[in-house]
Design a protein around this motif. Sequence first.
Motif, PDB file in Angstrom:
ATOM      1  N   UNK A   1       0.842  -1.194   0.000  1.00  0.00           N
ATOM      2  CA  UNK A   1       0.000   0.000   0.000  1.00  0.00           C
ATOM      3  C   UNK A   1       0.882   1.251   0.000  1.00  0.00           C
ATOM      4  N   UNK A   2       0.523   2.190  -0.831  1.00  0.00           N
ATOM      5  CA  UNK A   2       1.267   3.445  -0.924  1.00  0.00           C
ATOM      6  C   UNK A   2       0.352   4.588  -0.507  1.00  0.00           C
ATOM      7  N   UNK A  41      14.392   2.825   4.525  1.00  0.00           N
ATOM      8  CA  UNK A  41      14.008   1.506   4.033  1.00  0.00           C
ATOM      9  C   UNK A  41      14.300   0.470   5.109  1.00  0.00           C
ATOM     10  N   UNK A  42      13.329   0.285   5.990  1.00  0.00           N
ATOM     11  CA  UNK A  42      13.462  -0.720   7.031  1.00  0.00           C
ATOM     12  C   UNK A  42      14.692  -0.558   7.902  1.00  0.00           C
ATOM     13  N   UNK A  59      12.964  -4.695  -4.191  1.00  0.00           N
ATOM     14  CA  UNK A  59      12.505  -4.739  -2.803  1.00  0.00           C
ATOM     15  C   UNK A  59      13.657  -5.147  -1.882  1.00  0.00           C
ATOM     16  N   UNK A  60      13.908  -4.336  -0.841  1.00  0.00           N
ATOM     17  CA  UNK A  60      14.938  -4.682   0.139  1.00  0.00           C
ATOM     18  C   UNK A  60      14.408  -4.602   1.560  1.00  0.00           C
ATOM     19  N   UNK A  61      13.160  -4.189   1.739  1.00  0.00           N
ATOM     20  CA  UNK A  61      12.568  -4.058   3.075  1.00  0.00           C
ATOM     21  C   UNK A  61      11.065  -4.223   2.941  1.00  0.00           C
ATOM     22  N   UNK A  62      10.409  -4.422   4.081  1.00  0.00           N
ATOM     23  CA  UNK A  62       8.954  -4.550   4.075  1.00  0.00           C
ATOM     24  C   UNK A  62       8.272  -3.189   4.148  1.00  0.00           C
ATOM     25  N   UNK A  63       8.930  -2.231   4.826  1.00  0.00           N
ATOM     26  CA  UNK A  63       8.320  -0.915   4.985  1.00  0.00           C
ATOM     27  C   UNK A  63       9.268   0.177   4.515  1.00  0.00           C
TER      28      UNK A  63
END
Length: 249
Positions: A1-2, A41-42, A59-63
């Motif tokens: 979600x953004x 980034x996380x 992608x390198x993080x969940x949040x």
Amino acid sequence: MYEERPALLDGAVLWTRTAAGPGTGGSRPVLPDGCMDLIWAGGHLLVAGPDTRAHVPAESAERYAGVRFAPGDAPAFFGVPAHELRDRRVPLADLWGAAGTRRLGERITDAPDPAAALDEAVRRRAADLPAPDPLLRAVADRLAAGRAVAETADAVGLGARQLHRRSLDAFGYGPKTLARILRLQRALALVLSGVPYAEAAVRAGCADQAHLARETRALAGMTLGAYTASAAASANSETPEPSGSRTTA
């Protein structure tokens, strides 16, 4: 979600993003927009430089949380000319040093709301820096409104070479490239609002639909049809993200 909202820093945008899960098709390409971002980034802090072509995030993080600076405002904040970061994603530590960046990252990560903590950290640092150059803001505003480069140079009182040099430092590229990028953003916004391709092209400042199609392929790396299909799929998914959302290298 953004999600995004106005940042505490004038003209900036605070955005948050949760990484797409398996099977969702991954992230949409990030299109050039004339901006630079500071990204959490996380737990890691990154700088997204100004793009001249579409960038596909890895992608390198969940949040994620980020502050997207208004065009031309970020170089003074980061302490480096924008052209040195063009088409790059670099660790903030490369610009500010490891120790201070690590402490800042830990403070943001440990906060109850990392996005709010990032927003406040940017505001505090910017408060100790000179205000953005109103001349360069005028350049960005005029080009965003579709004014010609030569007309813009005359309006702000700069010669062509001066405008080019100052644009490289402020935006990462010359005024003609910035004008192309902002024109594409105008055109694609019209397309997404339901305006037919040919009408969107002319209203945005392109010669015709074929011109817009060429610019979309050159700057966005896809056809107009592919872009609108991607945007529609994103809007119908649980993880919408607009073209300005930036994440990792």
